[in-house]
Design a protein around this motif. Structure first.
Motif, PDB file in Angstrom:
ATOM      1  N   CYS B 183       0.849  -1.205   0.000  1.00 15.03           N
ATOM      2  CA  CYS B 183       0.000   0.000   0.000  1.00 15.03           C
ATOM      3  C   CYS B 183       0.879   1.248   0.000  1.00 15.03           C
ATOM      4  N   ASP B 184       1.940   1.232   0.811  1.00 10.99           N
ATOM      5  CA  ASP B 184       2.854   2.376   0.835  1.00 10.99           C
ATOM      6  C   ASP B 184       3.500   2.594  -0.520  1.00 10.99           C
ATOM      7  N   ALA B 185       3.993   1.501  -1.102  1.00 10.77           N
ATOM      8  CA  ALA B 185       4.749   1.631  -2.358  1.00 10.77           C
ATOM      9  C   ALA B 185       3.855   2.154  -3.481  1.00 10.77           C
ATOM     10  N   ALA B 186       2.584   1.731  -3.483  1.00  9.69           N
ATOM     11  CA  ALA B 186       1.707   2.099  -4.600  1.00  9.69           C
ATOM     12  C   ALA B 186       0.758   3.230  -4.229  1.00  9.69           C
ATOM     13  N   SER B 187       0.898   3.779  -3.012  1.00  9.24           N
ATOM     14  CA  SER B 187      -0.026   4.822  -2.524  1.00  9.24           C
ATOM     15  C   SER B 187      -1.477   4.373  -2.636  1.00  9.24           C
ATOM     16  N   VAL B 188      -1.737   3.124  -2.270  1.00  9.30           N
ATOM     17  CA  VAL B 188      -3.116   2.632  -2.251  1.00  9.30           C
ATOM     18  C   VAL B 188      -3.645   2.749  -0.817  1.00  9.30           C
ATOM     19  N   PRO B 189      -4.709   3.546  -0.603  1.00  9.44           N
ATOM     20  CA  PRO B 189      -5.264   3.662   0.752  1.00  9.44           C
ATOM     21  C   PRO B 189      -5.743   2.302   1.251  1.00  9.44           C
ATOM     22  N   LEU B 190      -5.535   2.055   2.546  1.00 11.40           N
ATOM     23  CA  LEU B 190      -5.921   0.783   3.147  1.00 11.40           C
ATOM     24  C   LEU B 190      -7.166   0.984   4.010  1.00 11.40           C
ATOM     25  N   PHE B 191      -8.181   0.149   3.794  1.00 11.22           N
ATOM     26  CA  PHE B 191      -9.401   0.183   4.603  1.00 11.22           C
ATOM     27  C   PHE B 191      -9.441  -1.137   5.372  1.00 11.22           C
ATOM     28  N   GLU B 192      -9.118  -1.069   6.650  1.00 11.20           N
ATOM     29  CA  GLU B 192      -8.998  -2.276   7.482  1.00 11.20           C
ATOM     30  C   GLU B 192     -10.224  -2.390   8.394  1.00 11.20           C
ATOM     31  N   ASP B 193     -10.918  -3.488   8.251  1.00 12.12           N
ATOM     32  CA  ASP B 193     -12.153  -3.730   9.009  1.00 12.12           C
ATOM     33  C   ASP B 193     -11.815  -4.757  10.084  1.00 12.12           C
ATOM     34  N   ASP B 194     -12.053  -4.411  11.348  1.00 11.91           N
ATOM     35  CA  ASP B 194     -11.531  -5.255  12.432  1.00 11.91           C
ATOM     36  C   ASP B 194     -12.567  -5.502  13.529  1.00 11.91           C
ATOM     37  N   PRO B 195     -13.742  -6.052  13.163  1.00 13.82           N
ATOM     38  CA  PRO B 195     -14.787  -6.189  14.182  1.00 13.82           C
ATOM     39  C   PRO B 195     -14.596  -7.357  15.143  1.00 13.82           C
ATOM     40  N   TYR B 196     -13.726  -8.311  14.799  1.00  9.73           N
ATOM     41  CA  TYR B 196     -13.662  -9.548  15.599  1.00  9.73           C
ATOM     42  C   TYR B 196     -12.440  -9.624  16.506  1.00  9.73           C
ATOM     43  N   ARG B 197     -11.566  -8.605  16.483  1.00  9.06           N
ATOM     44  CA  ARG B 197     -10.248  -8.721  17.101  1.00  9.06           C
ATOM     45  C   ARG B 197     -10.306  -9.130  18.571  1.00  9.06           C
ATOM     46  N   PRO B 208      -2.888  -4.146  14.082  1.00 14.88           N
ATOM     47  CA  PRO B 208      -3.531  -3.639  12.865  1.00 14.88           C
ATOM     48  C   PRO B 208      -2.514  -3.447  11.739  1.00 14.88           C
ATOM     49  N   VAL B 209      -2.895  -3.837  10.530  1.00 13.50           N
ATOM     50  CA  VAL B 209      -2.020  -3.603   9.376  1.00 13.50           C
ATOM     51  C   VAL B 209      -1.754  -2.106   9.234  1.00 13.50           C
ATOM     52  N   CYS B 210      -2.760  -1.288   9.563  1.00  9.98           N
ATOM     53  CA  CYS B 210      -2.590   0.166   9.468  1.00  9.98           C
ATOM     54  C   CYS B 210      -1.427   0.664  10.330  1.00  9.98           C
ATOM     55  N   ALA B 211      -1.111  -0.071  11.396  1.00 20.80           N
ATOM     56  CA  ALA B 211      -0.004   0.354  12.261  1.00 20.80           C
ATOM     57  C   ALA B 211       1.346   0.202  11.569  1.00 20.80           C
ATOM     58  N   TYR B 212       1.405  -0.613  10.519  1.00 23.96           N
ATOM     59  CA  TYR B 212       2.666  -0.817   9.796  1.00 23.96           C
ATOM     60  C   TYR B 212       2.831   0.167   8.630  1.00 23.96           C
ATOM     61  N   LEU B 213       1.790   0.931   8.314  1.00 24.25           N
ATOM     62  CA  LEU B 213       1.881   1.867   7.183  1.00 24.25           C
ATOM     63  C   LEU B 213       2.818   3.026   7.516  1.00 24.25           C
ATOM     64  N   ARG B 214       3.511   3.504   6.491  1.00 21.29           N
ATOM     65  CA  ARG B 214       4.364   4.679   6.706  1.00 21.29           C
ATOM     66  C   ARG B 214       3.864   5.894   5.944  1.00 21.29           C
ATOM     67  N   VAL B 219      -7.969   3.911   6.705  1.00 16.75           N
ATOM     68  CA  VAL B 219      -9.154   3.916   7.565  1.00 16.75           C
ATOM     69  C   VAL B 219      -9.138   2.588   8.311  1.00 16.75           C
ATOM     70  N   TYR B 220      -9.219   2.647   9.625  1.00 15.31           N
ATOM     71  CA  TYR B 220      -9.277   1.441  10.449  1.00 15.31           C
ATOM     72  C   TYR B 220     -10.609   1.483  11.181  1.00 15.31           C
ATOM     73  N   GLN B 221     -11.394   0.406  11.116  1.00 15.72           N
ATOM     74  CA  GLN B 221     -12.652   0.477  11.844  1.00 15.72           C
ATOM     75  C   GLN B 221     -12.893  -0.728  12.737  1.00 15.72           C
ATOM     76  N   ALA B 239      -8.959   7.367  11.074  1.00 17.44           N
ATOM     77  CA  ALA B 239      -8.451   7.533   9.711  1.00 17.44           C
ATOM     78  C   ALA B 239      -7.260   8.476   9.713  1.00 17.44           C
ATOM     79  N   SER B 240      -6.474   8.381   8.647  1.00 17.55           N
ATOM     80  CA  SER B 240      -5.358   9.313   8.503  1.00 17.55           C
ATOM     81  C   SER B 240      -5.938  10.733   8.383  1.00 17.55           C
TER      82      SER B 240
END
Lengths: 385, 385
Positions: B183-197, B208-214, B219-221, B239-240
């Motif tokens: 996602c970082d390399a291609a500038s693709v926004p990440l939408f992470e859905d995390d209802p079961y964690r 969260p995968v979002c925690a690894y983004l630079r 959007v993390y929900q 969200a960012s």
């Protein structure tokens, strides 16, 4: 699916919204003895103990997208008393009536879809319709729709006939009948927004325009925010049988269903013996506030603006005698600690709103109304000079 | 407004969504001494007396679209403990996490917008993305996005990395890092859905995968439906900073704000000393249910299907040894009083789901699981013969 004529009017996006497979399965889950591995329902034994007096623990689990059946029945029965032909199956509970605007916009609006609105009208409706790409037309002579080619007719007409936000206007019987007749003649669906109907300070015609329709499709919506409590975010719509199933699917895709706790509280309120008495008390509070506000307005602003004392609702709508852009008054007013809404924002064509403003009278105290209107009068007087 | 590169990725429809003039006014209303004629706030003295123990009457009035400040602060602090860089200003309270899917779809999707999803994935997300016109692509090798031309890259990637619905799958650390790097390399926004964690029955990676983004927008929900109560319809997103203000506007247009009563109840729960203990108890209940279900599955279905025992969440995901279309099993199963979800519906390309099905283990009782799985085994055995 709806009839081909109606179908051609719906948003192209809507064709992509299939009924949820879960919905089909859920429909048979009510059968006695059914074992379900289908949904993802949490186990009821995991739910918290919430101290809500007599409220049922049943409101903690997922519920139907349409709303809880007892509340739908109650709303339908109330609507029938207003003159609408409406069964419980035609009712959809909303997370506030703003949600109805989102759902109807999703239902009908593609880029460049013509939508007929009043001018002025509710600004958050204008925003949503614009967001989905609507081309906004002002309702001036609805009769002309019947003469226009079908493709030129609006996808629907959005109106607030009773104690309108922002103008406070209330349609008379003839206007209601004429609007309904135009929609029938041109097959233009009517979307009637009616959040203020219970806040009536004088006797006046309040029959829903939808009750006068004979053929056209319709959506009628109301709110529990004004007569009960806005923080619970609960409203409802009723719709003609061709539209309701589509709106239910859109509701499901938007938020699955509305808070069952809010639904339970509202139902308990509607069924309590004191509900009518409570409404009378609310109306008396607002009538007093309106009358006091009108007296101060008269003293401070009669030379600078004109208005009608509204028969219901929450707003005075002022037209300045000198048509200045009221957006320019906002910053200096806020600096003096007074907030109001410039009228321009409420018009599909903003230039038409020059020299208008909306004043809410339900929130400020008597003392605030005195000081705030005096400050506004001074600013307007200076701006008009 | 966001940076030009991001802006080009947003839905064309979004350009029509102006910030509400009411929002701008509301921003200064908090100043001491401010007199407001701006909104349409009901008078607080008209509110009902609701017997909700220690719950504040303050939750009955309209509130901020972003959510109540104390709850936003609490969510942000919980998210920081998961490794996300997140302030309270980056949190938006939702009317259930289904609403986050609607808002993100509105934010990004025009007709034919490419959107990357897992296969299988949450079916109600597929529905919403399709409704707004998305062209769905399966996430197979995220690395290839960086090589694709920007116009061919997905507008965003939607993933459920932890105890996925329907597959139960949980990404390992390497997979999480690799997805974030793509996602970082291609500038693709990440939408992470995390209802079961929170429903974790074994120790496993849940950062969260979002925690690894630079660099990429995100959007993390999450949801309060699984660990608290779904009937209250409450979730949240973070969200960012480039995306959050746009999502707030979309939220306002969708339903103004979420039930403040639900927000109050959830906050009270999160801050109670017993919250951790309650979660442990819920997890223990579900772990027992999962283990019992696994034993019955093993006995009844081992010859007909394969699966992994999920480390968390609410579902078993079965792949039949003979790939029959499980949609055809649904009607006879329902006839015998057993419901399940055919796997086809969870795949962007339905044919890829042939021979799969999803079984929820959290709702049925032990006895129902025994009888239901025996009936299913018989039907599958007959269908595969």
């Amino acid at each position: 699916m709806p009839a081909p004529a109606l179908h051609a009017r719906l948003s192209r996006r809507l064709c992509g919204l299939e009924s949820s497979p879960i919905r089909e399965v859920l429909a048979v889950l009510e059968r006695p003895g059914m074992i379900s591995f289908a949904g993802g329902l949490p186990a009821a034994q995991t739910f918290p103990r919430i101290d809500l007096g007599r409220l049922a623990r049943g409101c903690l689990q997922y519920g139907p997208s349409e709303g809880d059946p007892a509340l739908r029945r109650r709303v339908a029965s109330d609507l029938r008393r207003l003159g609408l032909t409406c069964t419980a199956e035609q009712v959809l509970i909303l997370s506030g009536s703003q949600q109805g605007i989102d759902l109807v916009a999703k239902l009908f609006i593609d880029p460049d879809t013509p939508v007929a609105v009043e001018s002025p009208t509710y600004l958050a409706a204008l925003q949503v319709f614009r967001f989905f790409g609507a081309r906004l037309e002002t309702i001036e002579t609805p009769a002309r729709w019947a003469r226009a080619a079908p493709a030129e007719r609006p996808a629907f007409a959005y109106v607030i006939p009773t104690f309108q936000n922002p103008s406070g206007r209330c349609y008379g019987t003839d206007e209601r009948r004429a609007l309904a007749a135009s929609c029938d003649a041109a097959s233009v669906p009517l979307f009637e927004d009616d959040p203020y109907r219970e806040l009536a300070y004088e006797a006046c015609e309040r029959t829903p325009v939808c009750a006068y329709l004979r053929r056209a499709s319709w959506v009628y919506q109301g709110s529990f925010s004004k007569s009960f409590a806005p923080g619970l975010r609960l409203g409802f719509l009723a719709a003609s049988p061709d539209l309701l199933p589509l709106l239910v699917r859109l509701k499901q895709a938007a938020d699955l269903h509305s808070s069952r706790l809010s639904q339970q509280l509202v139902l308990r309120h509607l069924e309590s013996r004191s509900a009518a008495q409570r409404l009378d008390a609310i109306v008396a509070i607002y009538r007093r506030k309106r009358d006091r506000f009108a007296r101060v307005l008269e003293r401070e602003l009669a030379a600078l603006a004109e208005w009608r004392v509204p028969a219901g609702g929450l707003f005075f709508w002022l037209r300045l005698r000198t048509a200045i852009d009221t957006r320019n008054l906002l910053a200096p007013a806020l600096e003096r600690g007074v907030a109001f809404m410039p009228g321009e924002f409420f018009h599909p064509d903003r230039a038409q709103g020059t020299g208008t403003l909306r004043l809410n009278f339900s929130h400020a105290t008597a003392d605030q109304a005195e000081r705030g209107l005096a400050a506004l009068a001074e600013l307007i007087g200076r701006g008009a000079a």
